[in-house]
Scaffold this active site. Sequence first.
Site, mmCIF file in Angstrom:
data_model
loop_
_atom_site.group_PDB
_atom_site.id
_atom_site.type_symbol
_atom_site.label_atom_id
_atom_site.label_comp_id
_atom_site.label_asym_id
_atom_site.label_seq_id
_atom_site.Cartn_x
_atom_site.Cartn_y
_atom_site.Cartn_z
ATOM 1 N N ASP A 1 0.838 -1.205 0.000
ATOM 2 C CA ASP A 1 0.000 0.000 0.000
ATOM 3 C C ASP A 1 0.873 1.255 0.000
ATOM 4 O O ASP A 1 2.019 1.225 0.453
ATOM 5 C CB ASP A 1 -0.866 0.072 1.268
ATOM 6 C CG ASP A 1 -1.810 -1.108 1.377
ATOM 7 O OD1 ASP A 1 -2.189 -1.646 0.335
ATOM 8 O OD2 ASP A 1 -2.150 -1.452 2.522
HETATM 9 N N1 URA Z 1 -1.322 -5.918 3.927
HETATM 10 C C1 URA Z 1 -1.737 -4.642 3.989
HETATM 11 O O1 URA Z 1 -2.722 -4.346 4.632
HETATM 12 N N2 URA Z 1 -1.036 -3.719 3.303
HETATM 13 C C2 URA Z 1 0.074 -3.994 2.592
HETATM 14 O O2 URA Z 1 0.679 -3.098 2.002
HETATM 15 C C3 URA Z 1 0.504 -5.321 2.542
HETATM 16 C C4 URA Z 1 -0.204 -6.268 3.226
#
Ligand code: URA
Length: 240
Positions: free
Chosen positions: A105
């Site tokens: 993310d």
């Molecule tokens: N899980 C999440 O919530 N975000 C990420 O970036 C990777 C795994």
Amino acid sequence: MFERLQKVMSKYGVASRRKCEEMITAGRVKVNGCTITEQGFKVDKEKDIIEVDGKILNSMDEKLYILLNKPAGYITSVKDQFGRPAVLDLLKGINTRVFPVGRLDYDTEGLLILTNDGDLTYMIAHPKHEINKTYRALIRGKVSHDDIISFKRGMSIEDYTTAPALLEIIRFSKENSVVDITLHEGKNRQVRKMCSEIGHEVIRLRRIRIGELSLGSLKTGEWRYLNKSEIEYLKKLGGC
Ligand code: URA
């Protein structure tokens, strides 16, 4: 462009620069048919033919494998509609187009592999290989035994049930906990959603391991080439 021989060798994934220097000194490397033992010898990887132990490193199939410690505030896609910074902006000096293996993310930090090896990208990202990814999370509140069991059993999120995952407590205070979460799935914002499901908001999230590959001493925003044994390890993980 002229670059030091050991740098080019390590870019090709032969070994670390240090190890490549040793290989040069040992007379294992030829450039255009001549053995080079001199440190600091420069080559043009577009034109010169480099051989290591008799095997030619061919720039036509040059595969790059990069490990980046992603900072928060960068997208892993190539670009987005909001013009936010992309992880590719951090890879100064790389002229070859590489792509992230999987995604993190915008607000997640940590270990991200980038490569132009499409087979590896496909194999590593494929759910059937069930490759463990570990995230270190700072979450609000104290983790209970029931939370650990919920992770282990799997939980219902939106339209799916999560596969068994590991929730380990690293340390805690009155307000927050630091935990390691290991799972092999990679659904959208899965760690954040799982934590929210058990009532803990994620304050900070950082991927620290993929399989046994870890960030080591790489600082946030820094990257390095994977060495040969790391590349082989990843290929094995992905069943390539
Ligand atoms: N899980 C999440 O919530 N975000 C990420 O970036 C990777 C795994």
